[in-house]
Write a protein that holds these residues in place. Sequence first.
Motif, PDB file in Angstrom:
ATOM      1  N   SER A  55       0.858  -1.191   0.000  1.00  0.00           N
ATOM      2  CA  SER A  55       0.000   0.000   0.000  1.00  0.00           C
ATOM      3  C   SER A  55       0.890   1.236   0.000  1.00  0.00           C
ATOM      4  O   SER A  55       1.918   1.251   0.687  1.00  0.00           O
ATOM      5  N   THR A  56       0.491   2.240  -0.736  1.00  0.00           N
ATOM      6  CA  THR A  56       1.135   3.556  -0.620  1.00  0.00           C
ATOM      7  C   THR A  56       0.187   4.517   0.092  1.00  0.00           C
ATOM      8  O   THR A  56       0.484   5.045   1.166  1.00  0.00           O
ATOM      9  N   THR A  58      -3.032   4.223   1.485  1.00  0.00           N
ATOM     10  CA  THR A  58      -3.780   3.910   2.716  1.00  0.00           C
ATOM     11  C   THR A  58      -2.842   3.873   3.916  1.00  0.00           C
ATOM     12  O   THR A  58      -3.124   4.484   4.959  1.00  0.00           O
ATOM     13  N   ARG A 107      -4.447  -4.465   6.543  1.00  0.00           N
ATOM     14  CA  ARG A 107      -4.627  -4.806   5.129  1.00  0.00           C
ATOM     15  C   ARG A 107      -4.118  -6.224   4.952  1.00  0.00           C
ATOM     16  O   ARG A 107      -3.017  -6.561   5.395  1.00  0.00           O
TER      17      ARG A 107
HETATM   18  N1   CP Z   1      -6.415   3.241  -2.929  1.00  0.00           N
HETATM   19  C1   CP Z   1      -5.540   2.452  -2.256  1.00  0.00           C
HETATM   20  O1   CP Z   1      -5.934   1.613  -1.438  1.00  0.00           O
HETATM   21  O2   CP Z   1      -4.230   2.669  -2.543  1.00  0.00           O
HETATM   22  P1   CP Z   1      -3.010   1.921  -1.856  1.00  0.00           P
HETATM   23  O3   CP Z   1      -3.035   0.483  -2.309  1.00  0.00           O
HETATM   24  O4   CP Z   1      -1.791   2.654  -2.299  1.00  0.00           O
HETATM   25  O5   CP Z   1      -3.218   1.990  -0.354  1.00  0.00           O
END
Ligand code: CP
Length: 311
Positions: A55-56, A58, A107
């Motif tokens: 993830s970036t 979130t 996550r």
């Molecule tokens: N929209 C979203 O969940 O982006 P990330 O995967 O970067 O968290």
Amino acid sequence: MLSSRHILGMDDLTSEDIARILDTAESFAAVNERRIKKLPTLRGLTVVNLFLEPSTRTRTSFEIAAKRLSADAINFTASASATVKGESLRDTAATLAAMSCDLVIIRHKYAGAPRMLTEMMDCSIVNGGDGIHQHPTQALLDLYTMKQRLGHLEGLRVGIVGDIAHSRVAGSLVPALLKVGAIPVLIAPPTLLPARPDVLGAEVSWDLDEVLPTLDVAYMLRIQMERADGMPFPSLREYARFYGMNSARLAAMKPSAIVMHPGPMNRGVEISADVADSDRSLVLEQVESGVAVRMAVMYLLLGGADSGAAA
Ligand code: CP
């Protein structure tokens, strides 16, 4: 306070909860405009970001949100933890529970992992995206972003375009839109629609060009090849031809209509670079909203409303 101590999916939030989160986020957005952005609201509380999938947006925005509220934020990623040595999620949860944290954002690649944590831990759990199931704080920040730009949510027609079958974003956005009186319209080739889209309560279309002029929002989804079982369309080029947002399609929309995308984007596939960078695209506004909305979620879950320190 919210009606549930966990946010695992949109079922945990009433329409009143959503309104409270969006109103509170407005206060925090004002704080985020200040030079000094830190509030003492959650001082002494511990927030764990348990991100066992990449993830970036979130992960970073939850970390910034926790720090702006003065909570102690601990980041925990799969590659830097004992999960690479084979530790199970159950044992990881038990280990974190023994350290007395107040909120865990998780996550995970498996749908249902956040719910399992609620059985193992005595703190609030927020789903930061579980498999193809839900991503509720993404839906909340999307509602917030739409409301800020368009002024209201009730009655908006929101086309959710693309890989609905594999999208946890769609899994939360459809019920979120229904709860605020907006109209979700699922637009995708049949191979990317869930088997029973009607159960979601959304309109369904296979024809983007037919629906586009009726929409207030075109919400483009990332094609998730990592979750697809085989190629669900002949080629990416073919997909972009029928379902990609481009300048010609943007011109066919109402002048007030906007384009959104949860990120990360496949430029040239579900959205062209010129549309992604245009002033009708709210992609970066969505990212900015994510911090304020996640501050609001933490504040309301951890009893911050009782302290009266929102702004
Ligand atoms: N929209 C979203 O969940 O982006 P990330 O995967 O970067 O968290």
